[in-house]
Design a protein around this motif. Sequence first.
Motif, mmCIF file in Angstrom:
data_model
loop_
_atom_site.group_PDB
_atom_site.id
_atom_site.type_symbol
_atom_site.label_atom_id
_atom_site.label_comp_id
_atom_site.label_asym_id
_atom_site.label_seq_id
_atom_site.Cartn_x
_atom_site.Cartn_y
_atom_site.Cartn_z
ATOM 1 N N LEU A 1 1.174 -1.440 0.293
ATOM 2 C CA LEU A 1 -0.205 -0.547 -0.081
ATOM 3 C C LEU A 1 0.996 0.786 -0.341
ATOM 4 O O LEU A 1 0.425 2.074 -0.839
ATOM 5 C CB LEU A 1 -0.580 -0.048 1.274
ATOM 6 N N LYS A 2 2.116 1.089 0.923
ATOM 7 C CA LYS A 2 2.836 2.544 0.984
ATOM 8 C C LYS A 2 3.597 2.633 -0.748
ATOM 9 O O LYS A 2 3.898 4.119 -0.585
ATOM 10 C CB LYS A 2 3.834 2.333 2.111
ATOM 11 N N LEU B 1 2.224 5.857 -2.964
ATOM 12 C CA LEU B 1 4.282 6.674 -3.203
ATOM 13 C C LEU B 1 3.735 6.978 -5.431
ATOM 14 O O LEU B 1 4.187 7.757 -5.476
ATOM 15 C CB LEU B 1 5.273 6.134 -3.225
ATOM 16 N N LEU B 2 3.555 6.282 -5.570
ATOM 17 C CA LEU B 2 3.570 5.924 -6.721
ATOM 18 C C LEU B 2 2.829 6.723 -7.999
ATOM 19 O O LEU B 2 3.155 7.004 -8.268
ATOM 20 C CB LEU B 2 3.802 3.740 -7.389
ATOM 21 N N ALA B 3 1.904 5.944 -6.876
ATOM 22 C CA ALA B 3 0.520 6.714 -7.809
ATOM 23 C C ALA B 3 0.748 8.182 -7.686
ATOM 24 O O ALA B 3 0.516 8.642 -8.753
ATOM 25 C CB ALA B 3 -1.112 6.807 -7.065
ATOM 26 N N ARG C 1 5.585 -3.991 -8.751
ATOM 27 C CA ARG C 1 5.738 -3.729 -10.371
ATOM 28 C C ARG C 1 6.107 -2.606 -11.187
ATOM 29 O O ARG C 1 4.562 -2.340 -11.511
ATOM 30 C CB ARG C 1 6.018 -4.703 -11.446
ATOM 31 N N LEU C 2 6.654 -1.221 -11.267
ATOM 32 C CA LEU C 2 6.217 0.001 -12.129
ATOM 33 C C LEU C 2 7.034 -0.663 -13.195
ATOM 34 O O LEU C 2 8.157 -0.994 -13.352
ATOM 35 C CB LEU C 2 7.385 1.044 -11.426
ATOM 36 N N GLU D 1 9.970 -2.457 -0.782
ATOM 37 C CA GLU D 1 9.870 -1.544 -0.100
ATOM 38 C C GLU D 1 9.927 -0.098 0.610
ATOM 39 O O GLU D 1 10.830 0.087 -1.354
ATOM 40 C CB GLU D 1 10.646 -1.513 1.475
ATOM 41 N N TRP D 2 8.635 0.851 0.419
ATOM 42 C CA TRP D 2 8.690 1.792 -0.359
ATOM 43 C C TRP D 2 10.214 3.180 -0.406
ATOM 44 O O TRP D 2 10.634 3.626 -1.026
ATOM 45 C CB TRP D 2 7.492 2.928 0.387
#
Length: 130
Positions: free
Chosen positions: A17-18, A22-24, A63-64, A93-94
């Motif tokens: 979730l973290k 962060l990515l969003a 996965r980004l 990990e974020w």
Amino acid sequence: MKPEIQTYNLSQTETHLKICDLLANELSHGLPEAENKIWHAHPVWFLDGNPVAGYSIQKRGVRLMFWSGKDFNESALNVEGEKFKDASIFYNEWEEVNLEDLQRWLEKARDIQWDYKNLVKRKGQLERLK
């Protein structure tokens, strides 16, 4: 963040979730002109209807993916697709997310694009847009 993307993120483990939040936030900030939505069950950002970036949960982590990432020439985007021009990185990990790298990749996502929007119409043949 759109409600459907927030719902996607909230359905993940606390650690994922973290990373997803962060990515969003970074994708939305780095590509403010992009449309974002859930596409093929995960969050994706589009420029003029063409997918450029998104993330998903996989066994290896979050996965980004950048649809045209192979042409970014970025060593950290080392998980490359076999059939198309995508490249990815996994996070568990974020703190692993390097914001400087991510911002550079988002600039490249805007400047380097292959035409995935018309892939079916072109019978699987990709054409470079930018």
